[in-house]
Design a protein around this motif. Structure first.
Motif, PDB file in Angstrom:
ATOM      1  N   ASP A   1      28.188  72.209  59.830  1.00 21.13           N
ATOM      2  CA  ASP A   1      28.879  73.148  58.928  1.00 21.13           C
ATOM      3  C   ASP A   1      28.061  74.414  58.770  1.00 21.13           C
ATOM      4  O   ASP A   1      28.565  75.435  58.311  1.00 21.13           O
ATOM      5  N   LEU A   2      26.766  74.304  59.086  1.00 21.55           N
ATOM      6  CA  LEU A   2      25.879  75.463  58.993  1.00 21.55           C
ATOM      7  C   LEU A   2      24.894  75.372  60.148  1.00 21.55           C
ATOM      8  O   LEU A   2      24.279  74.319  60.355  1.00 21.55           O
TER       9      LEU A   2
ATOM     10  N   ALA B   1      21.471  69.492  51.381  1.00 20.95           N
ATOM     11  CA  ALA B   1      22.258  69.324  52.615  1.00 20.95           C
ATOM     12  C   ALA B   1      22.614  67.853  52.809  1.00 20.95           C
ATOM     13  O   ALA B   1      21.868  66.961  52.389  1.00 20.95           O
ATOM     14  N   LYS B   2      23.770  67.612  53.459  1.00 18.13           N
ATOM     15  CA  LYS B   2      24.184  66.228  53.737  1.00 18.13           C
ATOM     16  C   LYS B   2      23.304  65.648  54.851  1.00 18.13           C
ATOM     17  O   LYS B   2      22.896  64.488  54.797  1.00 18.13           O
ATOM     18  N   SER B   3      23.050  66.453  55.867  1.00 16.95           N
ATOM     19  CA  SER B   3      22.136  66.018  56.938  1.00 16.95           C
ATOM     20  C   SER B   3      21.479  67.259  57.519  1.00 16.95           C
ATOM     21  O   SER B   3      22.052  68.354  57.484  1.00 16.95           O
ATOM     22  N   VAL B   4      20.266  67.078  58.017  1.00 12.51           N
ATOM     23  CA  VAL B   4      19.568  68.198  58.668  1.00 12.51           C
ATOM     24  C   VAL B   4      19.041  67.709  60.018  1.00 12.51           C
ATOM     25  O   VAL B   4      18.340  66.695  60.095  1.00 12.51           O
ATOM     26  N   THR B   5      19.430  68.427  61.066  1.00 11.91           N
ATOM     27  CA  THR B   5      18.977  68.077  62.414  1.00 11.91           C
ATOM     28  C   THR B   5      18.339  69.315  63.027  1.00 11.91           C
ATOM     29  O   THR B   5      18.876  70.417  62.891  1.00 11.91           O
TER      30      THR B   5
ATOM     31  N   ARG C   1      24.359  78.913  51.753  1.00  9.91           N
ATOM     32  CA  ARG C   1      23.843  77.689  51.126  1.00  9.91           C
ATOM     33  C   ARG C   1      24.101  76.493  52.048  1.00  9.91           C
ATOM     34  O   ARG C   1      25.027  76.497  52.846  1.00  9.91           O
ATOM     35  N   ALA C   2      23.286  75.477  51.878  1.00 10.23           N
ATOM     36  CA  ALA C   2      23.401  74.286  52.734  1.00 10.23           C
ATOM     37  C   ALA C   2      23.962  73.084  51.970  1.00 10.23           C
ATOM     38  O   ALA C   2      24.143  72.019  52.568  1.00 10.23           O
ATOM     39  N   ASP C   3      24.258  73.244  50.677  1.00  6.82           N
ATOM     40  CA  ASP C   3      24.698  72.110  49.850  1.00  6.82           C
ATOM     41  C   ASP C   3      25.827  71.317  50.500  1.00  6.82           C
ATOM     42  O   ASP C   3      26.855  71.905  50.854  1.00  6.82           O
TER      43      ASP C   3
ATOM     44  N   PHE D   1      18.948  83.567  56.156  1.00  5.64           N
ATOM     45  CA  PHE D   1      19.009  82.439  55.212  1.00  5.64           C
ATOM     46  C   PHE D   1      17.783  82.395  54.281  1.00  5.64           C
ATOM     47  O   PHE D   1      17.931  82.326  53.052  1.00  5.64           O
ATOM     48  N   LEU D   2      16.581  82.470  54.873  1.00  4.60           N
ATOM     49  CA  LEU D   2      15.357  82.251  54.070  1.00  4.60           C
ATOM     50  C   LEU D   2      15.103  83.359  53.038  1.00  4.60           C
ATOM     51  O   LEU D   2      14.782  83.045  51.871  1.00  4.60           O
TER      52      LEU D   2
END
Ligand SMILES: Cc1cc2nc3c(=O)[nH]c(=O)nc-3n(C[C@H](O)[C@H](O)[C@H](O)COP(=O)(O)OP(=O)(O)OC[C@H]3O[C@@H](n4cnc5c(N)ncnc54)[C@H](O)[C@@H]3O)c2cc1C
Ligand code: SF4
Length: 488
Positions: A403-404, A318-322, A291-293, A273-274
């Motif tokens: 989703d990702l 991103a919608k949310s990041v955990t 992508r995280a969009d 990813f990075l």
């Protein structure tokens, strides 16, 4: 020393950050360095305590009290010379080093430590702006040829030292740009890549040859490590063509999470990813990008690589990041009498976390769940730690929407096949086996082959890679010339 009573008069001053809303819209660095007078005041806080634990806490042993004092006195040019005497690339460490020196600062016993990293940052940025950083080509040439495999901070530090000692140095890099993880791991918002580019120009002027897109040895079938090589060079050929070879190929093998559902689409290593995002920032057109969009992103692994995934996902929108961490949440404050002058165990909240992230501690991943071949969630269980042993807490199973999923659980070690191509022995952890002892230091079991950086010590830090590159350069110089004037 700085001002005798400075530490009593002045507070520690942190470098500033651009506001979150502003920095999330760009890939640029957002740290606002200290102004000249602020850095002077920070330098004045240094107590010249007599036994500079900071100097020992710094893996390259930067001569910190001396440059603190010089900055306090406004002697910036001399401060640069002191800094460069131990560190080839202070602009890298001044940006991304976690600063173990500050944990070791004597003021940190019962106060806030001197802002050593911010002073280092101020010195080197001013030096570049003033045009003080110039090539230092060698006075004489030895006619000896050295090959360096890998262009991360270890390879670059070694290359600069060896070129300045008069050797004919060639750096081989399988990727399309020089820099190792500085280029294709650390995101641009932590360190812009122009800092690497201008060092490359300096090193070229000092006589270093860079060859990108060249894989030395081979990678295993299906390997997921970054590789944009267009040609391959055998280990035998390299050993034949050069008088010494330094292996500085990093510890690129990511740790996997082989739980049910791992094969689903949407689950990637952080190091898939990075690097893609760094390529896009560099202006490359990719056929496709992870992508995280608009996605619910789960980052598995609570360390720095995970934190870089958080910052990158938030910049994608991103919608949310955990972020999951297997270990329990550390204490917010360290127990100073117990830990000083060592690196303390405490909760570390990065600038990326501050940009938006839910952090879950003491949680294990049981399974990835999905629909139509794509990941939709992560099934987890809470865990308990007792006497270093982990046990699952019954009845705490939970499914997080995803989703990702980005796997950032560290690195197992170097790619074994590269070491095998050279016939280099491995240690118990799979790293290149070579001690760091003075005589014979950094030498592997194979004649003329040396190893340094993450490839020798395992996954570590930029500052440790610079240290190993410098020390290995001296070992190589001694091997070639019988003696060396390079600092260790
Ligand atoms: C995402 C991420 C973020 C990080 N953030 C930080 C941070 O903020 N601060 C910090 O101090 N450290 C950080 N680190 C760790 C740090 O980047 C590494 O410890 C450091 O870069 C190691 O330097 P190195 O020169 O040993 O190897 P690397 O930087 O890994 O460079 C090795 C190079 O060798 C090349 N190579 C490997 N094999 C071959 C071959 N066979 N032929 C040709 N080329 C080859 C690779 O392509 C690579 O470019 C981070 C690491 C990651 C993954
Ligand atoms: S390189 Fe890192 S440990 Fe050394 S002085 Fe700089 S910030 Fe501190």
């Amino acid at each position: 020393m700085g001002k005798v009573t400075g530490f009593l008069e002045y507070e520690r001053l942190e470098e500033g950050y651009e506001p979150v809303e502003k920095r999330l819209k760009t890939w640029k660095e957002f740290v606002i360095g200290l102004k000249e007078d602020e850095a002077k005041i920070q330098g004045a806080r240094c107590m010249d305590c007599g036994t500079p634990f900071c100097n020992n806490g710094c893996p390259i042993h930067n001569i910190i009290p001396d440059f603190n004092d010089l900055v306090y006195r406004g002697q910036w040019r001399q401060a640069l010379d002191v800094l460069h005497s131990t560190n080839n690339f202070p602009e890298f460490t001044g940006r991304v080093c976690p600063a173990p020196c500050e944990a070791a600062c004597t003021l940190n016993v019962n106060d806030d430590p001197v802002g050593i990293k911010s002073i280092e940052h101020a010195i080197i940025d001013r030096a570049w702006a003033e045009g003080w950083v110039v090539p230092q080509p060698p006075q004489r040439r030895t006619g000896k040829k050295v090959a360096i495999v890998g262009s991360g901070p270890a390879g670059l530090a070694a290359a600069q030292q060896l070129a300045r000692a008069g050797h004919d140095v060639t750096v081989f890099e399988k990727n399309d740009r020089i820099g190792g993880l500085l280029r294709y791991g650390i995101p641009d918002f932590k360190m812009e890549k122009s800092h690497i580019d201008r060092r490359i120009e300096q090193m070229k002027a000092e006589g270093v040859t860079f060859r990108t897109g060249v894989l030395v040895g081979k990678l295993p079938e299906g390997s997921k490590v970054t590789n944009w090589a267009k040609e391959t060079l055998s280990a035998e050929q390299l050993c034949k063509d050069f008088d010494a070879v330094l292996l500085a190929g990093g510890a690129e093998q990511s740790r996997d999470l082989p739980v049910p559902g791992r094969e689903l689409d949407g689950i990637h290593f952080a190091m898939e990813f990075l690097p893609q995002q760094n390529k896009v920032v560099a202006g490359d057109k990719l056929k496709s990008q992870i992508r995280a969009d608009g996605k619910h992103v789960i980052v598995i692994g609570g360390g720095d690589t995970g934190s870089d995934c958080v910052g990158t996902s938030n910049r994608h929108g991103a919608k949310s990041v955990t972020q999951f961490e297997l270990l329990p949440m550390p204490p917010e404050q360290e127990n100073k009498p117990l830990t000083w002058p060592y690196w303390p165990y405490k909760l570390r909240t990065s600038s990326s976390h501050e940009e938006g992230c839910v952090r879950e501690f003491a949680i294990a991943t049981k399974e990835f769940v999905g629909e139509k071949g794509r990941v939709t969630g992560v099934k987890t269980v809470r865990v308990d730690w007792k006497d270093g042993k982990m046990s699952e807490v019954p009845g705490t199973e939970q499914v997080f929407k995803a989703d990702l999923v980005l796997l950032a659980m560290g690195f197992l070690g170097p790619v074994g096949s590269v070491l095998e191509a050279f016939g280099v022995d491995k240690d118990a952890r799979g790293n290149a086996k070579a001690s760091t002892e003075f005589i014979g230091g950094y030498r592997t079991n194979v004649d003329k082959v040396f190893a340094a950086g993450d490839m020798r010590r395992g996954q570590s830090l930029v500052v440790w890679a610079i240290r190993e590159g410098r020390q290995a350069a001296r070992a190589v110089d001694e091997y070639l010339m019988g003696t060396s004037d390079l600092p260790r």
